[in-house]
Write a protein that holds these residues in place. Sequence first.
Motif, PDB file in Angstrom:
ATOM      1  N   GLU A   8       0.810  -1.219   0.000  1.00 52.76           N
ATOM      2  CA  GLU A   8       0.000   0.000   0.000  1.00 52.76           C
ATOM      3  C   GLU A   8       0.847   1.273   0.000  1.00 52.76           C
ATOM      4  OE1 GLU A   8      -2.815  -0.217   3.196  1.00 52.76           O
ATOM      5  OE2 GLU A   8      -3.480  -2.238   2.646  1.00 52.76           O
ATOM      6  N   LEU A   9       2.136   1.154  -0.277  1.00 54.88           N
ATOM      7  CA  LEU A   9       2.989   2.339  -0.289  1.00 54.88           C
ATOM      8  C   LEU A   9       2.575   3.291  -1.403  1.00 54.88           C
ATOM      9  CD1 LEU A   9       6.549   0.850   0.317  1.00 54.88           C
ATOM     10  CD2 LEU A   9       5.003   1.916   1.976  1.00 54.88           C
ATOM     11  N   ASP A  10       2.586   4.585  -1.080  1.00 52.67           N
ATOM     12  CA  ASP A  10       2.216   5.647  -2.007  1.00 52.67           C
ATOM     13  C   ASP A  10       3.425   6.567  -2.161  1.00 52.67           C
ATOM     14  OD1 ASP A  10       1.318   8.047  -3.167  1.00 52.67           O
ATOM     15  OD2 ASP A  10      -0.638   7.928  -2.190  1.00 52.67           O
ATOM     16  N   PRO A  11       3.881   6.817  -3.408  1.00 53.46           N
ATOM     17  CA  PRO A  11       5.049   7.679  -3.593  1.00 53.46           C
ATOM     18  C   PRO A  11       4.923   9.051  -2.931  1.00 53.46           C
ATOM     19  CG  PRO A  11       4.485   6.583  -5.638  1.00 53.46           C
ATOM     20  CD  PRO A  11       3.368   6.283  -4.683  1.00 53.46           C
ATOM     21  N   GLY A  12       3.706   9.556  -2.814  1.00 49.96           N
ATOM     22  CA  GLY A  12       3.503  10.862  -2.206  1.00 49.96           C
ATOM     23  C   GLY A  12       3.312  10.823  -0.704  1.00 49.96           C
ATOM     24  N   GLU A  13       3.335   9.611  -0.123  1.00 54.47           N
ATOM     25  CA  GLU A  13       3.077   9.465   1.311  1.00 54.47           C
ATOM     26  C   GLU A  13       4.171   8.647   1.986  1.00 54.47           C
ATOM     27  OE1 GLU A  13       0.787  10.866   3.174  1.00 54.47           O
ATOM     28  OE2 GLU A  13      -0.086  11.949   1.493  1.00 54.47           O
ATOM     29  N   LEU A  14       5.401   8.919   1.620  1.00 45.97           N
ATOM     30  CA  LEU A  14       6.526   8.260   2.257  1.00 45.97           C
ATOM     31  C   LEU A  14       7.094   9.154   3.357  1.00 45.97           C
ATOM     32  CD1 LEU A  14       8.386   6.862  -0.887  1.00 45.97           C
ATOM     33  CD2 LEU A  14       6.894   5.601   0.677  1.00 45.97           C
ATOM     34  N   SER A  15       7.742   8.531   4.307  1.00 40.38           N
ATOM     35  CA  SER A  15       8.439   9.287   5.338  1.00 40.38           C
ATOM     36  C   SER A  15       9.747   9.822   4.765  1.00 40.38           C
ATOM     37  CB  SER A  15       8.723   8.389   6.538  1.00 40.38           C
ATOM     38  OG  SER A  15       9.365   9.105   7.561  1.00 40.38           O
ATOM     39  N   VAL A  16      10.121  11.035   5.135  1.00 36.94           N
ATOM     40  CA  VAL A  16      11.330  11.666   4.618  1.00 36.94           C
ATOM     41  C   VAL A  16      12.250  12.002   5.788  1.00 36.94           C
ATOM     42  CG1 VAL A  16      12.282  13.556   3.263  1.00 36.94           C
ATOM     43  CG2 VAL A  16       9.999  12.661   2.714  1.00 36.94           C
ATOM     44  N   LEU A  17      13.502  11.525   5.703  1.00 33.17           N
ATOM     45  CA  LEU A  17      14.515  11.778   6.715  1.00 33.17           C
ATOM     46  C   LEU A  17      15.652  12.574   6.093  1.00 33.17           C
ATOM     47  CD1 LEU A  17      14.750   8.148   8.157  1.00 33.17           C
ATOM     48  CD2 LEU A  17      13.251   9.984   8.936  1.00 33.17           C
ATOM     49  N   ASP A  18      16.293  13.441   6.879  1.00 31.84           N
ATOM     50  CA  ASP A  18      17.452  14.154   6.351  1.00 31.84           C
ATOM     51  C   ASP A  18      18.710  13.315   6.552  1.00 31.84           C
ATOM     52  OD1 ASP A  18      18.287  14.468   9.000  1.00 31.84           O
ATOM     53  OD2 ASP A  18      17.744  16.583   9.121  1.00 31.84           O
TER      54      ASP A  18
END
Length: 216
Positions: free
Chosen positions: A51-61
């Motif tokens: 169910e992963l969505d390219p626009g709803e991923l977690s973003v880490l620096d």
Amino acid sequence: MNPTTLEDAERLCAAGRRAVDLGLSPGASGNVSVRSGDLTLMSPTGVPLSELDPGELSVLDDSGRHVDGPAPSKEFPLHLAMYRRVQRAGSVVHLHSPHTVAASCLPAWSKTSALPPITPYLVMRVGQAPLVPYAAPGSARLAQNLDELPGDFRAALLANHGSLVAAADPAAALDGAIELEEASRIVVSLQGREFSVLTPEDVRELTERYGTVWEC
């Protein structure tokens, strides 16, 4: 999201869906990540890989701080530890596939690899994969256990837990996880029987040809 980051996100989601289609990520288990410039995109906590969505991923620096999107999987310290170890890696895949979990409950074949050199494909596509001592999933201790392992490797089995693979991109990382699952299936099926493994000379020929690492 810039075009490059979006492309990386789409590749990550495609790898996640493929892992589920292959039966390697039961339920909401497993987590995946990809480096995109100075950022790391990661599967969010509690979201099945299908169910992963390219626009709803977690973003880490680049320091591992959560900067955008939903909360990351609790295994983000493990992923960051693998990126520190394999600095050329562009993606990390962690799965609870059935046979790698089973193999991770067995004694390690050697200090440098949980599995024996059972097939040429394991040696040439993955290389040695040590057994990381058990610690609770998502704990800082688990990442520390990975950090403390000696030697050069691109994949590992997490004791009583599953597999971890780093590679250039999500598709390659998943391919490595698939190869680990197949090798684990063979090893588990041979338990209690005598079996042959590749000789040190055979292993050396493959590692020199394919650029993998295996300490015999």
